[in-house]
Design an enzyme around this catalytic site. Structure first.
Site, mmCIF file in Angstrom:
data_model
loop_
_atom_site.group_PDB
_atom_site.id
_atom_site.type_symbol
_atom_site.label_atom_id
_atom_site.label_comp_id
_atom_site.label_asym_id
_atom_site.label_seq_id
_atom_site.Cartn_x
_atom_site.Cartn_y
_atom_site.Cartn_z
ATOM 1 N N GLU A 192 10.000 1.486 10.101
ATOM 2 C CA GLU A 192 11.099 2.629 9.958
ATOM 3 C C GLU A 192 10.022 3.806 10.335
ATOM 4 O O GLU A 192 9.458 4.144 9.271
ATOM 5 C CB GLU A 192 11.195 2.080 8.812
ATOM 6 C CG GLU A 192 12.267 0.987 8.121
ATOM 7 C CD GLU A 192 13.309 0.333 8.485
ATOM 8 O OE1 GLU A 192 14.020 1.853 8.882
ATOM 9 O OE2 GLU A 192 13.942 -0.438 8.988
ATOM 10 N N GLU A 195 10.387 16.214 15.289
ATOM 11 C CA GLU A 195 10.331 15.556 13.211
ATOM 12 C C GLU A 195 9.576 16.777 12.823
ATOM 13 O O GLU A 195 8.557 16.971 12.363
ATOM 14 C CB GLU A 195 10.139 14.119 12.695
ATOM 15 C CG GLU A 195 10.356 14.150 11.638
ATOM 16 C CD GLU A 195 9.876 12.792 11.153
ATOM 17 O OE1 GLU A 195 9.138 12.293 11.409
ATOM 18 O OE2 GLU A 195 10.833 11.788 10.933
ATOM 19 N N CYS A 226 13.067 10.923 6.675
ATOM 20 C CA CYS A 226 13.355 10.286 7.999
ATOM 21 C C CYS A 226 14.666 10.413 8.941
ATOM 22 O O CYS A 226 15.327 10.912 9.927
ATOM 23 C CB CYS A 226 13.021 9.128 7.871
ATOM 24 S SG CYS A 226 14.053 8.079 6.759
ATOM 25 N N LYS A 243 0.617 -1.237 -0.236
ATOM 26 C CA LYS A 243 0.110 -0.420 -0.345
ATOM 27 C C LYS A 243 0.994 1.374 0.173
ATOM 28 O O LYS A 243 1.427 1.820 0.981
ATOM 29 C CB LYS A 243 -0.675 -0.095 1.057
ATOM 30 C CG LYS A 243 -1.928 1.049 0.988
ATOM 31 C CD LYS A 243 -2.503 1.568 2.208
ATOM 32 C CE LYS A 243 -2.331 2.829 2.925
ATOM 33 N NZ LYS A 243 -2.358 3.884 1.753
#
Ligand code: NAD
Length: 500
Positions: A253, A388, A287, A179
């Protein structure tokens, strides 16, 4: 590079080797974030699509699992050939849909994606078990694929995510329901279109739609044997809860807020270049970005002078232009999130040294561009140092001694990437060992070496990808023990042979 973009105005669900209409009949627009233009429409999948995709993957599994290593190798290597032959096409799809500069899509994303398929094309031959010997017995450890695996990927580097997920899973003999993100997936759908004749039907299924509409049905289906996820912490929590239903393994992750540490003995020109690259690569939507920059106080002014000069000259603009160095944020939601942090930083007491605003690009009034931004006077407990941001924004902190900077670097819920700039070899090793993070780049940021593991410490996730060890996450071992001695053990009198 292809001159005219070649993609479809609408995509269905790719299930069992066919393009089928989505169960909901609804669609989602895929947009170009540099222009606001609708590029294509994808199916807004629901539970019925999830079920059909798992059905197809489950049907395809026995034959794929039993296929010869040579067959899987040939197919995976043919993917390498086809991606190389049309590298410009895939790069263009990601530039159009994600807003990343075309030079990055061509020179960073695509080579890394292709490399993953190349690495794992050889893996089918290496998936053998082992044998152990004990007096009178031989043990054989078989290595087997898991079965149907669900893989869910984000929007920032779609082709790298696709490759790092499906290459090892295919090599190991699993069948896949993938997906991609509903925001950026043009390249992934084009991949499914091009490789449809290559993979046996049902081996790779691609379903699109909003996460919550598909997630539960995919992850709680009792035939699914694993979830491989890349994305945000909140989604990871949901998926881990869902995976608990049938107790299936996961790899996660997740995000990062990585420390990039400049020591007083560093090559400051190289370090400034690295910090600039970490700020602007993929518009900061990475990331592994070194978005907490720790500069030794003795070199602070000189270093920041070099870094701001580089950032001031960054070419922000049309992602399709080969000269562009900073493209458009991938979605208006993402741009608003970044602008929210640009607003929050000064309220917390930080100061904007450069950038700090939405960038306007002539000819692209709808473009979602943000200026490369440096925050100074940052404290490590501020939101801009802990959360983040996923934009071209770096928070600068200063430090005096090594122990202090290691402590501050580790004072984060995350631990994914990191950088270290020093000419002192023993210090480099000492500090790298002390950092709680999955990757440390010494004297060059984003210095990816093919085949090395990438993955998180702490809330950056668990499991490693990009390296041979990912095959452990896509296989199970089975221990078979063969007794080589004849007759019973003689434990029970009744079983003992009677003497003549
Ligand atoms: P996200 O969690 O919002 O979405 C990721 C994927 O999960 C998308 O496909 C989305 O549709 C899907 N999803 C969302 N809710 C779901 C649900 N309930 N069930 C099933 N699927 C669901 O993350 P994002 O905003 O797309 O990606 C950005 C995040 O990804 C950042 O935190 C970034 O750091 C992280 N990321 C990590 C790595 C890594 O290797 N560690 C790489 C790239 C991005």
């Amino acid at each position: 590079m292809s001159a005219t973009p070649d993609y479809l105005p609408q995509y269905g669900q790719f299930i069992g080797g066919q393009w089928v209409e989505g169960g909901s009949g609804k669609t989602i627009d895929l947009k170009n974030p540099a222009t606001g233009e609708v590029l294509s429409r994808i199916s807004a999948g629901n539970a019925s699509d999830a079920k059909r995709a798992v059905d197809a993957a489950a049907r395809a599994f026995p034959a794929w699992a039993a296929s010869a290593p040579a067959q899987r190798q040939d197919i995976i290597y043919e993917i390498v050939r086809r991606l190389k032959a049309r590298i410009g096409h895939y790069a263009l799809m990601d530039t159009l849909n994600n807003g990343k500069p075309i030079s990055e899509a061509l020179n960073f994303d695509m080579p890394m994606a292709i490399e993953q398929f190349a690495i794992f094309s050889g893996a089918p031959w290496q998936l053998h078990g082992e044998s152990l010997h004990s007096p009178g017995s031989i043990g054989i450890v078989h290595r087997e694929p898991l079965g149907v695996v669900v893989q869910i990927i984000p929007w920032n580097v779609p082709m790298i995510m696709l490759a790092s997920k499906i290459a090892p899973a295919l090599a190991a003999g699993n069948t896949i329901v993938l997906k991609p993100s509903e925001i950026v997936c043009l390249s992934v759908l084009e991949f499914a279109r091009e490789m449809a004749d290559l993979l046996p039907p049902g081996v790779l299924n691609v379903v699109t739609g909003y996460g919550p509409d598909l997630g539960e049905a995919l992850v709680t289906d009792s035939r699914v044997r694993k979830v491989g996820f890349t994305g945000s912490r909140p989604t990871a929590r949901t998926l881990m809860r869902l995976a608990a239903t049938n107790i299936i393994p996961q790899t996660m992750e997740l995000g990062g807020k990585s420390a990039n540490i400049v020591c007083e003995d560093a090559d400051l020109d190289a370090a400034a270049e690295g910090a600039a690259m970490s700020t602007v690569l993929n518009k900061g939507e990475v990331c592994l970005a070194g978005s907490r920059l720790f500069v030794h106080e003795r070199v602070r002014d000189e270093f920041l002078d070099k870094l701001t000069r580089i950032l001031a000259a960054i070419r922000i603009g049309d992602p399709l232009s080969p000269d562009t160095q900073l493209g458009a944020q991938a979605s208006s939601m993402q741009m608003e999130k970044v602008l929210g942090y640009l607003d929050a930083g000064p309220k917390e007491g930080a100061r904007i040294l450069c950038g700090g605003e939405r960038a306007r690009v002539p000819g692209l009034p709808q473009g979602l561009f943000v200026q490369p931004t440096l925050f100074v006077d940052v404290k490590n407990d501020m939101k801009i140092a802990q959360e983040e941001i996923f934009g071209p924004v770096t928070s600068v902190l200063t430090w005096k001694d090594e122990e202090e900077v290691v402590r501050m670097s580790n004072d984060s819920i995350y631990g994914l990437g990191g950088g270290l700039w020093t000419r002192d070899l023993s210090r480099a090793h000492r500090m790298a060992c002390a950092l709680e993070t999955g990757t440390v780049w010494i004297n060059r940021y984003y210095n990816f070496v093919g085949g090395m593991p990438i993955g998180g410490y702490k809330q950056s996730g668990f499991g490693r990808e990009f390296a041979h060890e990912v095959l452990q996450h896509y296989t199970l071992t089975k221990s078979v023990v063969i007794n080589m001695q004849e007759g019973p053990l003689g434990l029970f009198a009744a079983a003992r042979p009677t003497s003549a």
